[in-house]
Design a protein around this motif. Structure first.
Motif, short mmCIF file in Angstrom:
data_model
loop_
_atom_site.label_atom_id
_atom_site.label_comp_id
_atom_site.label_asym_id
_atom_site.label_seq_id
_atom_site.Cartn_x
_atom_site.Cartn_y
_atom_site.Cartn_z
N GLU A 234 0.84 -1.18 -0.06
CA GLU A 234 0.05 -0.06 -0.01
C GLU A 234 0.84 1.35 -0.02
O GLU A 234 0.65 2.07 -0.73
CB GLU A 234 -1.06 -0.08 1.33
N LYS B 250 2.18 1.73 -3.51
CA LYS B 250 1.17 2.36 -4.40
C LYS B 250 0.69 3.97 -4.15
O LYS B 250 0.72 4.73 -5.14
CB LYS B 250 -0.43 1.63 -4.11
N THR B 251 0.79 4.15 -2.91
CA THR B 251 0.62 5.57 -2.55
C THR B 251 2.06 6.35 -2.92
O THR B 251 1.57 7.75 -3.69
CB THR B 251 0.68 5.83 -1.00
#
Length: 151
Positions: A71, A74-75
């Motif tokens: 995550e 992805k950020t």
């Protein structure tokens, strides 16, 4: 398929095969891939990620760490992509119709169809949650989400 890979990685980290990863095992595996960490940092990392307080990482703890790392990546990728649009217009934290059109032109999108600023306003409106006519980073993330769809 991915679960099998993570299970194998976890098993590799779990040198004594007790079903848990201790700070020393974490330190040893990270060192084997060239990552530098002190024994104190390894102990702190295990303590921070240990969900049941036994001072060890279970497979479930390990999977949560892997998911969180994914995550974060992805950020970072989304921030980089957002920055390309944002920088091109100097829009100060948002994507404007003009900056969207400029970036689409740079990417070669719309060369045959001649996308206009008005077209870009319509694209933005589809994901503009607060109705201000521009996309904030939060709105951009929502737009890029696999579950989002425009009508």
């Amino acid at each position: 398929m991915e679960d099998q890979l993570y299970n194998r990685v976890f098993s590799h980290f779990d040198a004594n095969k007790d079903g848990k990863i201790c700070a020393a095992e974490l330190l040893q595996c990270l060192a084997s891939i060239g990552a530098e960490m002190t024994p104190e940092e390894a102990a702190a990392a295990v303590a921070a990620m240990d969900s049941d307080g036994d001072g060890l990482l279970s497979l479930e703890d390990f999977l949560r760490i892997v998911e969180a790392a994914g995550e974060e990546e992805k950020t970072r990728d989304l921030k980089a992509a957002f920055g390309m649009y944002e920088e091109s217009a100097g829009a100060g934290g948002c994507i404007t119709p003009k900056s969207l059109r400029r970036m689409l032109s740079r990417l070669g999108v719309g060369e045959k169809t001649a996308i206009t600023v008005e077209d870009c306003r319509g694209m933005i409106a589809s994901f503009d949650l607060n109705g201000d006519g521009v996309l904030s980073f939060h709105e951009f993330v929502a737009m890029m989400s696999p579950s989002s769809s425009s009508s």
